[in-house]
Design an enzyme around this catalytic site. Structure first.
Site, PDB file in Angstrom:
ATOM      1  N   ARG A 159       0.826  -1.206   0.000  1.00  0.00           N
ATOM      2  CA  ARG A 159       0.000   0.000   0.000  1.00  0.00           C
ATOM      3  C   ARG A 159       0.864   1.261   0.000  1.00  0.00           C
ATOM      4  O   ARG A 159       1.993   1.269   0.504  1.00  0.00           O
ATOM      5  CB  ARG A 159      -0.933   0.013   1.216  1.00  0.00           C
ATOM      6  CG  ARG A 159      -1.904  -1.165   1.233  1.00  0.00           C
ATOM      7  CD  ARG A 159      -2.955  -1.033   2.310  1.00  0.00           C
ATOM      8  NE  ARG A 159      -3.826  -2.198   2.339  1.00  0.00           N
ATOM      9  CZ  ARG A 159      -4.857  -2.403   1.533  1.00  0.00           C
ATOM     10  NH1 ARG A 159      -5.144  -1.489   0.617  1.00  0.00           N
ATOM     11  NH2 ARG A 159      -5.592  -3.490   1.630  1.00  0.00           N
ATOM     12  N   LYS A 162      -3.857 -19.875  -4.625  1.00  0.00           N
ATOM     13  CA  LYS A 162      -4.645 -18.886  -5.356  1.00  0.00           C
ATOM     14  C   LYS A 162      -3.770 -18.305  -6.467  1.00  0.00           C
ATOM     15  O   LYS A 162      -2.721 -17.721  -6.195  1.00  0.00           O
ATOM     16  CB  LYS A 162      -5.124 -17.788  -4.411  1.00  0.00           C
ATOM     17  CG  LYS A 162      -6.092 -18.291  -3.360  1.00  0.00           C
ATOM     18  CD  LYS A 162      -6.388 -17.242  -2.305  1.00  0.00           C
ATOM     19  CE  LYS A 162      -7.140 -16.062  -2.879  1.00  0.00           C
ATOM     20  NZ  LYS A 162      -7.485 -15.081  -1.797  1.00  0.00           N
ATOM     21  N   THR A 181     -14.498 -15.143  -8.130  1.00  0.00           N
ATOM     22  CA  THR A 181     -14.547 -13.687  -8.281  1.00  0.00           C
ATOM     23  C   THR A 181     -15.549 -13.228  -9.348  1.00  0.00           C
ATOM     24  O   THR A 181     -15.435 -13.595 -10.521  1.00  0.00           O
ATOM     25  CB  THR A 181     -13.172 -13.058  -8.594  1.00  0.00           C
ATOM     26  OG1 THR A 181     -12.172 -13.641  -7.751  1.00  0.00           O
ATOM     27  CG2 THR A 181     -13.199 -11.558  -8.337  1.00  0.00           C
TER      28      THR A 181
END
Length: 471
Positions: free
Chosen positions: A76, A217, A275
């Site tokens: 971030r 994933k 998703t």
């Protein structure tokens, strides 16, 4: 309780689906595995949901699988003066190690590992790809970029790095705490985020051991570069189209989905497509036509399961979303084209006795028009190998291990039950035929095809194929 379909449904639990009544309704509507998303919610939230799900097993006499999905690393930005800035397309923008609030020309980046990994010519994506930066240089703790797609950016938005393998582990300190808690509950699967290379899976397995199975994933372009090795090293795979769709050009995501499913089938690893499958049902009681086609296409492609995220975790219609997904899967599986596509996707058996037996099992069930395929398994590998070849019949998986039955509950075509250990072929046949009748798969006079391993009770010994008549 038996599902009248072979592909399975995974649903995420959250604020809209945490009470006993809703979780029960989700299960009755068709959920085969519940996902606990450790990016949200407290440990006590997850503990309460876990108790409810395990209670369903006792009520319905059917094993239910639980997936603990770890958050993974999050890169971030720092903060901005006034909490936001507008980056103009074509302007220069710098990320540096100066902790003071940023502006339209620069911002603090609190990730030294990023400075060590990126170089000129690569790209950075901000705020889920809404803003795109081309790196001009990286030196002296200053990443100088040109804004190729501008827009408004606010405090601590995420940074995606599609063109580099970042030298950071797949599990953060938070993930390690969440992992130990999830394992203490007794979850069946752990979903590993941010997988970039096989070593990420190997590192996780050293911690997890045999306490749970690992689902990788696939959400990083770096993973796509070594997808065969990653699928082979994993116990299962998730096509995580959220971050994958940010870091890959969006037009490449459908192709990547197919590549991941093909690679997972090659190595006999079950696959979830996830998703935005029925995203509009977060608000609407009906999906769009495109969403219905998206779910259907994943089933036609041979996915083991399809997953609901916000639709079931925080949406207005969690149970209806499961019912819709169930209806779409059944419609696809009733289409003769579906069987033709599965047959066209068949992969060669792996060079193991287990795969040779399961490949012969598929041909045998077809040749004798068997009512069911029955697999005896201790670890679950035999049943997964049987599912890999997509037989025309359902797979009645019998195991003496409850944890194995739970792990298999979401795998394509498998109806998983707990049965006693058998010690002879006669006992095996008796137990298999009795279970096939009791579970609604066969009736008197019909054939069943059975696979098992001799000696009985040992893992990894699948070497027996037996045809039995239900009496």
């Amino acid at each position: 309780m038996r599902r009248n379909r072979k592909a399975k449904i995974v649903a995420t639990l959250g604020p809209a689906s945490s009470d006993q009544a809703t979780i029960t309704a989700l299960f009755e509507a068709g959920v085969d595995m519940f996902r606990f998303n450790f990016s949200h919610g407290s440990h006590e939230d997850h503990r309460a949901r876990h108790e409810i799900v395990r209670g369903l097993e006792k009520t319905y006499g059917r094993p239910v699988s639980i997936l603990a999905d770890l958050q993974g690393p999050k890169i971030r930005l720092g903060t901005f003066q006034g909490d936001a800035a507008v980056l103009e397309t074509g302007s220069k923008f710098v990320m540096d190690r100066d902790e003071t609030p940023g502006d339209a020309s620069r911002v603090y980046l609190p990730h030294p590992e990023l400075f060590a990994a990126v170089k000129a010519g690569q790209n950075l994506l901000l705020d889920d790809g809404k803003i795109r930066l081309a790196i001009e240089s990286n030196q002296d703790n200053r990443i100088v970029t040109t804004v190729t797609v501008g827009g408004k950016i606010s405090n601590r938005k995420g940074v995606n790095v599609p063109d580099a393998i970042l030298p950071i582990p797949a599990m953060t300190p938070k993930d390690l705490i969440d992992l130990e808690f999830a394992l203490s509950l007794g979850v069946d699967w752990v979903a590993l985020s941010f997988v970039q290379q096989v070593s990420d899976i190997e590192d996780a397995r050293k911690i997890i051991g045999d306490r749970a199975l690992i689902q990788s994933k696939i959400e990083k372009p770096a993973a796509m570069l070594d997808i065969d090795a990653i699928c082979n090293a994993s116990d299962s795979v998730m096509v995580a189209r959220g971050d994958l769709g940010v870091e890959l050009p969006i037009q490449q995501v459908p192709r990547a989905q197919k590549e991941i499913i093909r690679a997972s089938r090659k190595y006999g690893k079950p696959t979830i497509v996830a998703t935005h499958m029925l995203e509009s049902m977060t608000e609407s009681p009906m999906p769009t036509r495109a969403e219905a086609s998206d779910v259907a296409n994943a089933i036609y492609e041979g996915a083991d399961a399809v997953m609901l995220s916000a639709e079931s975790a925080s949406g207005n219609n969690p149970v209806r979303a499961v019912q819709m997904m169930d209806a779409i899967i059944k419609e696809v599986e009733a289409d003769p084209t579906y069987r033709m596509m599965l047959d066209a996707q068949q992969v060669a058996p792996l060079p193991t006795a287990e795969d040779a037996i399961c490949n012969a099992l598929r041909d045998t069930t077809c040749a004798i028009n068997a009512a069911a395929t029955v697999t005896y398994t201790k670890s679950g590998h035999t049943s997964m190998s049987a599912a890999r070849v997509r037989p025309t019949t359902s797979i009645l998986s019998i195991t003496p291990e409850l944890k194995t039955a739970r792990r298999l509950a979401w795998v394509w075509g498998i109806h998983s039950i707990v049965g006693k250990d058998v010690t002879s072929v006669d006992e095996m046949v008796s137990e298999a035929t009795t279970a096939a009748v009791r579970e609604g798969f066969a009736k008197k006079g019909e054939y069943i095809a059975i696979s098992a391993g001799l000696p009985f009770g040992a893992s990894g010994t699948t070497n027996l194929l037996h045809i039995a008549t239900v009496k």
